[in-house]
Design an enzyme around this catalytic site. Structure first.
Site, PDB file in Angstrom:
ATOM      1  N   GLY A   1      20.506  26.095 -41.904  1.00 38.87           N
ATOM      2  CA  GLY A   1      20.164  24.904 -41.126  1.00 38.87           C
ATOM      3  C   GLY A   1      20.019  23.709 -42.046  1.00 38.87           C
ATOM      4  O   GLY A   1      20.760  23.562 -43.013  1.00 38.87           O
ATOM      5  N   SER A   2      19.039  22.869 -41.723  1.00 37.88           N
ATOM      6  CA  SER A   2      18.836  21.619 -42.452  1.00 37.88           C
ATOM      7  C   SER A   2      18.688  21.869 -43.955  1.00 37.88           C
ATOM      8  O   SER A   2      19.486  21.384 -44.771  1.00 37.88           O
ATOM      9  CB  SER A   2      17.596  20.931 -41.880  1.00 37.88           C
ATOM     10  N   GLN A   3      17.691  22.653 -44.356  1.00 41.30           N
ATOM     11  CA  GLN A   3      17.482  22.920 -45.784  1.00 41.30           C
ATOM     12  C   GLN A   3      18.502  23.921 -46.312  1.00 41.30           C
ATOM     13  O   GLN A   3      19.015  23.767 -47.423  1.00 41.30           O
ATOM     14  CB  GLN A   3      16.065  23.457 -46.032  1.00 41.30           C
TER      15      GLN A   3
ATOM     16  N   SER B   1      24.838  34.566 -35.138  1.00 35.31           N
ATOM     17  CA  SER B   1      24.352  33.204 -35.339  1.00 35.31           C
ATOM     18  C   SER B   1      25.508  32.211 -35.286  1.00 35.31           C
ATOM     19  O   SER B   1      26.582  32.460 -35.842  1.00 35.31           O
ATOM     20  CB  SER B   1      23.673  33.106 -36.712  1.00 35.31           C
TER      21      SER B   1
ATOM     22  N   HIS C   1       8.573  25.553 -48.099  1.00 35.03           N
ATOM     23  CA  HIS C   1       7.310  25.095 -47.513  1.00 35.03           C
ATOM     24  C   HIS C   1       6.343  26.270 -47.669  1.00 35.03           C
ATOM     25  O   HIS C   1       6.731  27.420 -47.440  1.00 35.03           O
ATOM     26  CB  HIS C   1       7.538  24.744 -46.041  1.00 35.03           C
TER      27      HIS C   1
ATOM     28  N   ASP D   1       1.506  18.511 -46.332  1.00 35.97           N
ATOM     29  CA  ASP D   1       2.717  18.393 -45.520  1.00 35.97           C
ATOM     30  C   ASP D   1       2.361  18.424 -44.034  1.00 35.97           C
ATOM     31  O   ASP D   1       2.819  17.584 -43.248  1.00 35.97           O
ATOM     32  CB  ASP D   1       3.673  19.536 -45.877  1.00 35.97           C
TER      33      ASP D   1
ATOM     34  N   GLU E   1      10.164  -4.854 -29.847  1.00 36.44           N
ATOM     35  CA  GLU E   1       8.980  -5.207 -30.635  1.00 36.44           C
ATOM     36  C   GLU E   1       8.213  -3.981 -31.140  1.00 36.44           C
ATOM     37  O   GLU E   1       7.594  -4.040 -32.198  1.00 36.44           O
ATOM     38  CB  GLU E   1       8.042  -6.106 -29.818  1.00 36.44           C
TER      39      GLU E   1
HETATM   40  P1  NAD Z   1      16.405  24.827 -39.363  1.00 33.19           P
HETATM   41  O1  NAD Z   1      15.842  25.080 -38.035  1.00 33.19           O
HETATM   42  O2  NAD Z   1      17.203  23.589 -39.613  1.00 33.19           O
HETATM   43  O3  NAD Z   1      17.346  26.044 -39.796  1.00 33.19           O
HETATM   44  C1  NAD Z   1      16.928  27.365 -39.642  1.00 33.19           C
HETATM   45  C2  NAD Z   1      18.075  28.304 -39.949  1.00 33.19           C
HETATM   46  O4  NAD Z   1      17.582  29.644 -39.846  1.00 33.19           O
HETATM   47  C3  NAD Z   1      19.263  28.205 -39.017  1.00 33.19           C
HETATM   48  O5  NAD Z   1      20.433  28.293 -39.779  1.00 33.19           O
HETATM   49  C4  NAD Z   1      19.125  29.446 -38.130  1.00 33.19           C
HETATM   50  O6  NAD Z   1      20.359  29.894 -37.682  1.00 33.19           O
HETATM   51  C5  NAD Z   1      18.528  30.423 -39.121  1.00 33.19           C
HETATM   52  N1  NAD Z   1      17.788  31.526 -38.507  1.00 33.19           N
HETATM   53  C6  NAD Z   1      17.016  31.515 -37.408  1.00 33.19           C
HETATM   54  N2  NAD Z   1      16.502  32.720 -37.176  1.00 33.19           N
HETATM   55  C7  NAD Z   1      16.956  33.519 -38.162  1.00 33.19           C
HETATM   56  C8  NAD Z   1      16.785  34.894 -38.472  1.00 33.19           C
HETATM   57  N3  NAD Z   1      16.034  35.668 -37.696  1.00 33.19           N
HETATM   58  N4  NAD Z   1      17.400  35.366 -39.591  1.00 33.19           N
HETATM   59  C9  NAD Z   1      18.165  34.595 -40.373  1.00 33.19           C
HETATM   60  N5  NAD Z   1      18.374  33.283 -40.110  1.00 33.19           N
HETATM   61  C10 NAD Z   1      17.778  32.766 -39.022  1.00 33.19           C
HETATM   62  O7  NAD Z   1      15.170  24.939 -40.410  1.00 33.19           O
HETATM   63  P2  NAD Z   1      14.779  23.931 -41.599  1.00 33.19           P
HETATM   64  O8  NAD Z   1      14.261  22.664 -41.024  1.00 33.19           O
HETATM   65  O9  NAD Z   1      15.875  23.906 -42.609  1.00 33.19           O
HETATM   66  O10 NAD Z   1      13.493  24.684 -42.192  1.00 33.19           O
HETATM   67  C11 NAD Z   1      13.619  25.784 -43.079  1.00 33.19           C
HETATM   68  C12 NAD Z   1      12.430  25.759 -44.027  1.00 33.19           C
HETATM   69  O11 NAD Z   1      12.487  24.566 -44.817  1.00 33.19           O
HETATM   70  C13 NAD Z   1      11.079  25.746 -43.343  1.00 33.19           C
HETATM   71  O12 NAD Z   1      10.188  26.492 -44.141  1.00 33.19           O
HETATM   72  C14 NAD Z   1      10.683  24.271 -43.368  1.00 33.19           C
HETATM   73  O13 NAD Z   1       9.298  24.043 -43.314  1.00 33.19           O
HETATM   74  C15 NAD Z   1      11.250  23.882 -44.716  1.00 33.19           C
HETATM   75  N6  NAD Z   1      11.499  22.447 -44.919  1.00 33.19           N
HETATM   76  C16 NAD Z   1      12.227  21.738 -44.011  1.00 33.19           C
HETATM   77  C17 NAD Z   1      12.489  20.401 -44.222  1.00 33.19           C
HETATM   78  C18 NAD Z   1      13.338  19.604 -43.255  1.00 33.19           C
HETATM   79  O14 NAD Z   1      13.472  18.416 -43.477  1.00 33.19           O
HETATM   80  N7  NAD Z   1      13.940  20.159 -42.218  1.00 33.19           N
HETATM   81  C19 NAD Z   1      12.007  19.761 -45.381  1.00 33.19           C
HETATM   82  C20 NAD Z   1      11.288  20.518 -46.323  1.00 33.19           C
HETATM   83  C21 NAD Z   1      11.050  21.864 -46.069  1.00 33.19           C
HETATM   84 MG    MG Z   2       6.863  19.681 -42.784  1.00 36.39          MG
END
Ligand code: NAD
Ligand code: MG
Length: 335
Positions: free
Chosen positions: A32-34, A57, A114, A197, A233
């Protein structure tokens, strides 16, 4: 070279030994994002990265398109030397128990972005497992984009368990590999990262800001002003002001605004954010520190997210969102 900022140690690329990741099998759980940012940045540094996902997935094809091998979570953990857990916080403990713990190699490194599950004791790794965190201080898409542009997002790093004796070096190498060493890698611990955080996103960044914008919008529209003016505004201009604060602190922002605005700022701010608001923030922090917030959030998730879903739906129905979706249609640069 390593330095100190306000008592916190900061490391840069020159202080990091990327060879700590060489020859190691790296598994990133989640894309996902990270996940996509860590995995792709490390792969482009030449490291051996595999993605672990659930069967079926929708991220599976995305990761393969980017040239990354993908396996089911349990398989991806089996031969990994380092496992970075980048799946949603509320799912990590169950996935850890079912798929990670039974397959984690002796002496492996278990990593997080995190500290939530380690700090609140929802994941308790075996004694032989090294535990560290690399938390980029920005969303994953920024981590990826800045890396590609040749810079990087500053990262926090922390070591929780170090049976192998080199976990700090591995953590610093990881942070450098994802681009953090180009701007700074700052030392912290799981407790501080987790609690600050959560507090920031609840009291200020997400909860605080949206409620402030929404309440301002309501006051103006309920007093009969055009929703368009209220939107501009209270919401649209927020970015202009925040950009100035981000670039140069409150001073730069106040230098750029009119004296009328600056006078109003000092006059009205403390009437809106009062001693009671500060007390409410202190109570929010207390609930984070005691673990009450973590338990409440995880219970909602286990019950199918009733609180999250109800509030998500209600928020989408608010007038400010309707006005915004029409007005943003006028702003060609937002597309
Ligand atoms: P996300 O929701 O963007 O991505 C989650 C990923 O996990 C997806 O690819 C999903 O398909 C996969 N997933 C879901 N269930 C699963 C499973 N059972 N087995 C394997 N994969 C599975 O999450 P994110 O925002 O990237 O967050 C991930 C971690 O990074 C968290 O601990 C979050 O706190 C931390 N974090 C996020 C950010 C942010 O900006 N998004 C910043 C710093 C830290
Ligand atoms: Mg956070």
């Amino acid at each position: 070279m390593a330095g100190k900022i306000l008592g916190t140690t900061v490391y840069y690329d020159a202080d990091c030994n990327l060879s700590k990741l060489e020859g190691k099998k790296i598994t990133v759980l989640g894309f996902g994002s990270q996940g996509h940012a860590h995995a792709l940045n490390l792969k482009e540094n030449g490291f051996d990265v595999t993605i672990g996902l659930r069967k079926g997935s929708n991220r599976w094809a995305k990761a393969e398109e980017q040239g990354l091998p993908v396996k089911e979570t349990a398989e991806a953990v089996k031969d990994a030397d380092i496992v970075m857990v980048l799946i949603p916080d509320e799912l990590q403990a169950d996935v850890y128990a079912a798929d990670i713990a039974p397959n984690l190699k002796q002496g492996a490194y278990l990593a997080f972005a995190h500290g939530f599950n380690i700090h609140f004791g929802k994941i308790v790794p075996r004694e032989d497992v090294n535990v560290f965190m690399v938390a980029p201080k920005g969303p994953g898409h920024l981590v990826r984009r800045t890396y590609q542009e040749g810079s990087g997002v500053p990262c926090l790093y922390a070591v929780e368990k170090d049976p192998s004796g080199d976990t700090e070096e591995v953590a610093l190498a990881w942070a450098s590999g994802v681009g953090g060493g180009r701007s700074g890698i700052l030392e912290t611990n799981f407790k501080s990262e987790t609690e600050t955080d959560l507090f920031g996103e609840q009291a200020v960044l997400c909860g605080g800001v949206t409620e402030l914008i929404k309440t301002g919008f309501e006051v103006l529209t309920e007093a009969g002003y055009e929703p368009v003016n209220a939107y501009f505004e209270c919401l649209h201009e927020m970015k202009l002001i925040v950009d100035l604060i981000y670039e140069g602190g409150f001073g730069k922002m106040r230098h750029s605004i009119s004296n009328t605005a600056e006078y109003g700022d000092y006059y009205a701010g403390p009437r809106v954010i009062t001693a009671d608001t500060k007390k409410a923030m202190e109570e929010i922090l207390r609930r984070i520190q005691s673990g009450e917030f973590a338990d409440e959030f995880l219970a909602d998730s286990k019950a199918g997210q009733p609180f999250l879903k109800k509030n998500r739906e209600a928020a989408a129905e608010h007038g400010i969102e309707k006005v915004g979706s029409e007005l943003r249609g006028l702003m060609s640069w937002l597309k």
